[in-house]
Design an enzyme around this catalytic site. Structure first.
Site, PDB file in Angstrom:
ATOM      1  N   LYS A  44      49.441  82.782  83.218  1.00 26.72           N
ATOM      2  CA  LYS A  44      49.651  84.207  83.489  1.00 26.72           C
ATOM      3  C   LYS A  44      48.605  85.051  82.768  1.00 26.72           C
ATOM      4  CE  LYS A  44      53.318  87.695  83.571  1.00 26.72           C
ATOM      5  NZ  LYS A  44      54.756  87.968  83.279  1.00 26.72           N
ATOM      6  N   GLY A  66      62.471  99.928  81.563  1.00 25.23           N
ATOM      7  CA  GLY A  66      61.546 100.274  82.630  1.00 25.23           C
ATOM      8  C   GLY A  66      61.879  99.464  83.873  1.00 25.23           C
ATOM      9  N   ASN A 117      43.978  93.051  84.856  1.00 23.95           N
ATOM     10  CA  ASN A 117      44.419  94.262  84.165  1.00 23.95           C
ATOM     11  C   ASN A 117      43.246  95.086  83.650  1.00 23.95           C
ATOM     12  OD1 ASN A 117      47.470  94.823  83.612  1.00 23.95           O
ATOM     13  ND2 ASN A 117      47.286  92.615  83.660  1.00 23.95           N
ATOM     14  N   GLY A 131      63.973  98.338  76.422  1.00 26.16           N
ATOM     15  CA  GLY A 131      62.893  98.599  77.351  1.00 26.16           C
ATOM     16  C   GLY A 131      63.458  98.618  78.759  1.00 26.16           C
TER      17      GLY A 131
END
Length: 314
Positions: free
Chosen positions: A189, A9, A197, A7
């Site tokens: 979190k 990103g 979100n 990943g």
């Protein structure tokens, strides 16, 4: 130690960049064709606190990994809903002593990890680093952060493995911390991800804009109350009032309020499916398990899935 990051990103590139800069042997694996091509051609070209730095790095497409590649430490930065498919592919380049560190949003992914790795190999964590992606192979890295880690297994080998990873991270300036209260941090979190979100994605706004509305406050409070209730059912002590105050700090436009959360960027900006099932959906699932009502989290999950369908997200 061979470190493989799956990943590549924004966050995967940050960790890859900082570890490589510190002299570690690092390889990146990603499924975005243009990103892999850029990494193979020019390495990482990072906007690192305003300075452009180029760092050559080993990189592979997830479907064309060198058969000789073997990871001693596997760090996973994919989306949570991609974890199962990712772990199936990693079997080709891991071994019986590979340590796997998962730094994903949400909860429940440790159960998936157990299907592929022994508990003594698994490290779970929570990171406060931030990053953006300005284009293929071009992460924007700014600010400071830390990584909190805990071994899932209880053996001496599991503990020492986690500490070895922390030492490597500290040498790279990633600020690793051995954190026995990791599940508190994960749920803390989750309170932010479980509100900001989904709501910002549905309402197509940033966090400061959301916070400026009066009607959102009860929704946020109810979502957080349900998350805290699930955390407490799993013996994680949390204060509802403290978590609501923590979430409301996100509204400040002088800090992070102007930020559009990752789910907004996935769904609204890039028309990608979201991690909602590992965030609010996971809370709803655990609510059924413990007999705790979670109507707000369940409803938000269904609304996001509805929006994914309407937008044809993939």
């Amino acid at each position: 130690m061979k470190i493989v990051i799956v990943g590549a990103g924004a966050m995967g590139s940050r960790f890859g960049f900082m570890l490589k800069q510190a002299g570690q042997d690092v390889a990146l694996i990603d499924g975005w064709d243009k990103n892999v091509e850029a990494l193979q051609k020019d390495g990482i070209i990072a906007n690192y606190n305003g300075e452009e730095i180029q760092q050559p790095i080993e990189a592979y497409h997830e479907d064309a990994v060198d058969p000789e590649l073997k990871a001693d430490l596997l760090i996973i930065f994919t989306k949570a809903m991609q974890l199962e498919a990712t772990l199936q592919k990693t079997q080709a380049y891991t071994h019986n002593e590979t340590r796997v560190l998962c730094l994903l949003n949400g909860i429940g992914y440790e159960d998936i990890l157990r299907r592929y790795f022994d508990e003594d190999q698994i490290i779970i964590g929570n990171t406060m680093w931030t990053a953006g992606l300005e284009g293929p192979g071009r992460p924007k890295l700014f600010g400071d952060g830390s990584v909190n880690l805990l071994n899932l297994g209880k053996s001496d080998a599991a503990v020492s493995g986690a500490h070895e990873v922390i030492d490597i991270f500290n040498e790279a300036g990633l600020n690793g911390v051995y954190e026995k209260g990791i599940f508190y941090l994960i749920y803390k979190k989750l309170c932010v991800n479980g509100t900001m979100n989904g709501l910002c994605s549905l309402l197509e706004c940033n966090m400061a804009e959301l916070g400026a509305t009066e009607a959102n406050r009860e929704i946020v409070q109810q979502l957080v109350s349900e998350i805290v209730a699930i955390a407490q059912a799993e013996d994680v002590e949390m204060s509802r009032e403290e978590m609501i105050a923590h979430v409301e700090e996100c509204y400040n436009p002088e800090t992070i309020g102007l930020h559009y959360p990752s789910m907004y960027q996935d769904l609204i900006k890039n028309n990608r499916s979201t991690e909602i099932d590992f965030i609010n959906g996971a809370i709803a699932d655990k609510g059924k398990k413990y007999g705790i009502a979670t109507p707000y989290n369940d409803f938000l999950t269904r609304l996001i899935h509805t929006k994914e369908e309407l937008l044809g997200a993939k």
